[in-house]
Design a protein around this motif. Sequence first.
Motif, PDB file in Angstrom:
ATOM      1  N   UNK A 109       0.519  -1.161   0.410  1.00 27.10           N
ATOM      2  CA  UNK A 109      -0.260  -0.107   0.293  1.00 27.10           C
ATOM      3  C   UNK A 109       0.673   1.297  -0.050  1.00 27.10           C
ATOM      4  N   UNK A 110       0.389   2.184  -0.606  1.00 26.19           N
ATOM      5  CA  UNK A 110       1.043   3.414  -0.280  1.00 26.19           C
ATOM      6  C   UNK A 110       0.980   4.255   0.524  1.00 26.19           C
ATOM      7  N   UNK A 111       2.047   4.367   1.723  1.00 25.30           N
ATOM      8  CA  UNK A 111       1.666   5.747   2.200  1.00 25.30           C
ATOM      9  C   UNK A 111       0.975   6.537   2.124  1.00 25.30           C
ATOM     10  N   UNK A 112       0.511   7.312   2.685  1.00 23.99           N
ATOM     11  CA  UNK A 112       0.203   9.410   2.421  1.00 23.99           C
ATOM     12  C   UNK A 112       1.578   9.358   3.457  1.00 23.99           C
ATOM     13  N   UNK A 113       2.231  10.840   3.245  1.00 26.14           N
ATOM     14  CA  UNK A 113       3.396  11.319   4.388  1.00 26.14           C
ATOM     15  C   UNK A 113       1.737  12.299   5.188  1.00 26.14           C
ATOM     16  N   UNK A 114       1.940  12.227   6.108  1.00 24.87           N
ATOM     17  CA  UNK A 114       1.661  12.702   7.399  1.00 24.87           C
ATOM     18  C   UNK A 114       0.387  13.142   7.324  1.00 24.87           C
ATOM     19  N   UNK A 115      -1.032  11.941   7.022  1.00 23.45           N
ATOM     20  CA  UNK A 115      -2.027  12.047   7.094  1.00 23.45           C
ATOM     21  C   UNK A 115      -3.162  12.211   7.750  1.00 23.45           C
ATOM     22  N   UNK A 116      -2.717  10.933   8.811  1.00 19.53           N
ATOM     23  CA  UNK A 116      -3.507  10.291   9.568  1.00 19.53           C
ATOM     24  C   UNK A 116      -3.212  10.489  10.950  1.00 19.53           C
TER      25      UNK A 116
END
Length: 226
Positions: free
Chosen positions: A96-103
């Motif tokens: 999975x492509x993790x987004x940066x500073x998303x959650x």
Amino acid sequence: MWTQKIRNDFDRIALHEQEGWNHNSHYHNFLLKQLPAHCENVLDIGCGTGLFSRLLAKRADRVIAIDLSPKMIEVAKQKSRQHPKIDYQVADILQWEFPVKQFNAIVSIATVHHLPLENLLHNLQTALKPGGKLVILDLLEHESIQDKMSDFLAVPLNWIFQTFKNRHIKQSPEAVAAMKEHLRTDKYVTLSQAQRIYTKSLKGAKVRKHIFWRYSAVWQKSSAIP
């Protein structure tokens, strides 16, 4: 392939899944207490049939709930028709492509023992916003005589909870066989291994042992990180 076996195991388990009390749901309230009262975005890794995802949706604007098993996600969607905030996705979290500073928060229940934990923690750290919380509950292997002694309390408590909380649930032989087949190849960390892995990767992580053969790891990303 190991990933394929896990997917097949949980596709099979999903056909018989009944959402009663279990060793994971016992800690849902504990896990929720570790999280902010309100979150914009939450990631739930290994969501299964979505029981905890639906609890998260009560305090989040959006929940991304991921599971490797298409059948688990199918059941989760059926049970979550009244929860439009949840975005269920069939995915291998390792791809999975993790987004940066998303959650604002990332949670995972009884999933990370299937994964290369140290590599995963780096991605989770990156995906959290500054001040975000990582909360993990997973299974634990015995390490000492003290660990085994805790079973003297866990075993009768397990019987009591199963008897009174799940008295309306009757597991089929197929359900029992599916879970036994999966557990046959499961491997878990010991408490000292978990403490070493988490504290090495996440400074200040709090790792603690729980009854019912579980441990929790809680970590908050520094809000000072730009």
